[in-house]
Scaffold this active site. Sequence first.
Site, PDB file in Angstrom:
ATOM      1  N   TYR A  80      23.846 -26.634  34.875  1.00  0.00           N
ATOM      2  CA  TYR A  80      25.175 -26.859  34.301  1.00  0.00           C
ATOM      3  C   TYR A  80      26.263 -26.210  35.145  1.00  0.00           C
ATOM      4  CZ  TYR A  80      22.932 -28.497  30.014  1.00  0.00           C
ATOM      5  OH  TYR A  80      22.194 -29.194  29.097  1.00  0.00           O
ATOM      6  N   LYS A  93      12.831  -1.254  12.233  1.00  0.00           N
ATOM      7  CA  LYS A  93      13.841  -2.258  11.847  1.00  0.00           C
ATOM      8  C   LYS A  93      13.867  -3.399  12.863  1.00  0.00           C
ATOM      9  CE  LYS A  93      17.406   0.417  14.275  1.00  0.00           C
ATOM     10  NZ  LYS A  93      18.536   1.355  14.099  1.00  0.00           N
TER      11      LYS A  93
HETATM   12  C1  LIG Z   1      18.098   2.605  14.598  1.00  0.00           C
HETATM   13  C2  LIG Z   1      18.251   3.925  13.955  1.00  0.00           C
HETATM   14  C3  LIG Z   1      17.452   5.008  14.366  1.00  0.00           C
HETATM   15  C4  LIG Z   1      16.526   4.923  15.550  1.00  0.00           C
HETATM   16  O1  LIG Z   1      17.295   5.171  16.711  1.00  0.00           O
HETATM   17  P1  LIG Z   1      16.628   5.058  18.153  1.00  0.00           P
HETATM   18  O2  LIG Z   1      17.675   5.489  19.101  1.00  0.00           O
HETATM   19  O3  LIG Z   1      16.253   3.633  18.293  1.00  0.00           O
HETATM   20  O4  LIG Z   1      15.442   5.953  18.129  1.00  0.00           O
HETATM   21  C5  LIG Z   1      17.568   6.201  13.680  1.00  0.00           C
HETATM   22  N1  LIG Z   1      18.425   6.325  12.648  1.00  0.00           N
HETATM   23  C6  LIG Z   1      19.221   5.322  12.243  1.00  0.00           C
HETATM   24  C7  LIG Z   1      20.155   5.536  11.113  1.00  0.00           C
HETATM   25  C8  LIG Z   1      19.173   4.093  12.898  1.00  0.00           C
HETATM   26  O5  LIG Z   1      19.964   3.094  12.500  1.00  0.00           O
END
Ligand SMILES: *Cc1c(COP(=O)(O)O)cnc(C)c1O
Length: 391
Positions: free
Chosen positions: A274, A52
Amino acid sequence: MSAVAADPASVTGQLRPRVLTGPRAVVDLAAVAANTRLIADRTSAEVMAVVKADGFGHGAADLARTALAYGATWLGVTSVAEACALREDGIDAPLLSWLNGLDADFATAVASGVDLAVPSLEHLQALSGGAPGARVHLHLDTGLARDGADPHEWAALCLAAARAQHQGLVIVVGVMGHLPCVEHPGHWSTRLGRERFAWGVAVARRCGLRPRHRHLASTAATLTDPRTHHTMVRIGAGLVGIDPSGTTALAGALTLNAPLVSVREAPAGTAVGYGHAWTASVGTRLGLVPLGYADGLPWAASGRAEVLVRGVRRPLVGRISMDQAVVDLGDTGAGPRDTVTVLGPGDDGEPTAADWAHWSRTLPHEVVTGLGARTPRVVLPAPSPHLGGLR
Ligand SMILES: *Cc1c(COP(=O)(O)O)cnc(C)c1O
C-alpha cells in the site's frame, strides 16, 4: 489468542484444521518459571503474579499456574470478569481484582472467593450493600493520580471501612498503592510514594484496621528498591521477561513465527504494498509473511521492523498491512517452506518485544499484549518444580 496444546494432533473440532499450520505464538512456560523464581528469590515478601490482559498476552491460566508453582502465592487481575475466568479454570489461589466500576458483579466475586480493591467511599458502599462479607484491600493513590483514593479522602475511607468491618460488611485484609516512575530507579516520586504509603498504612492502623497484606511494588520497584516490598510485591511484566527498570536479565517467554506463504522475484524498481512506500533499488526476492497489524504487529513499525530468516535479520519492506507483511529476503535463499521468526526472546538473534517497541515507539508491554486473537498459541510446559526444576 486461542490456546492449543503443543501436540498439533490434539487440535480437534470439525471446523478447526486438523494439523496446526500457519503462524503461531509459542509460549515457553519454563521462561515464566525461571523469571518467577528469580524475582521470588530477590524478596522475602509474598509474590502476587499479575495475570491481567490474558496474562500479558501469554495466557492467564498458564501464566498463573506456572507462577504459583514457582514461588508466587497470590494472583492479581484488573476486572472481576478476569478473576472469575481464572476461578472457572479451576484456579483457587488467593486472588485480587483491583479495577472495577460501581456496577461490577461484586457478589459473584465474593462468592468466588475473590478479594476486591476499594479505591473510594462509593466502592465501599457498593460492596457493603451488594456483596457483604467481601475481603478488601484499601487502595491509596501513591503518585499516579489515576486509580486509588486521593490522600485527602484516605482517612474518611479508612474510618468508613473500619465501621463497615465492625458491622460485618467487609473484612479489610490489605492496603495497596502503586508507583509512577519505577522505570527510573532512584526517581524522586518513588521516595514520595513510599512515604505516602507508610503514612496510609499508619492512618489505617489508627482507624483500628490491621491490614495483613501491604503491597506497593510492581516488577521494576521489586528489582530495584527493597524498601517498596512490604509484605507482598505485584509482578506482571517480569513474569513474561520484561524488566521496565532495565536492570535485570529476564527470559522472554513468547516466540511468534510464521511460515512464508510465497516468495517472488522482484527486479529493481519493484514497488511494494500500500502506498508503494518502498521500492527495490536492486533486484531481490520478496517473501510474504501472513501476519499484520490485526495480529499485533504495530503498523507504526513499517519501514523499520526486521524478522529473522535462516539465522539472519532481514527487513520488512513497505507498509505492514492488516494481515500480511513483506520481507526482503535478499540472498538468504529462503523459500516458501521457510519459517520466519517475527519476535522472540532474542537468544538466536531474532527481534525482541523491546525491538518492536523501539521500531513503533511504544512499550514492549503493548507489543506482547497486542498479539492477536487469531494466532494459535502453542504452550511449552515448564518442568515440574518438584522433579529437578529448571534447565
Ligand atoms: C499491571 C499492574 C501491576 C504489574 O506491574 P508490572 O510492571 O507489569 O509488574 C502491578 N500493580 C498494578 C496496580 C498494575 O496495574
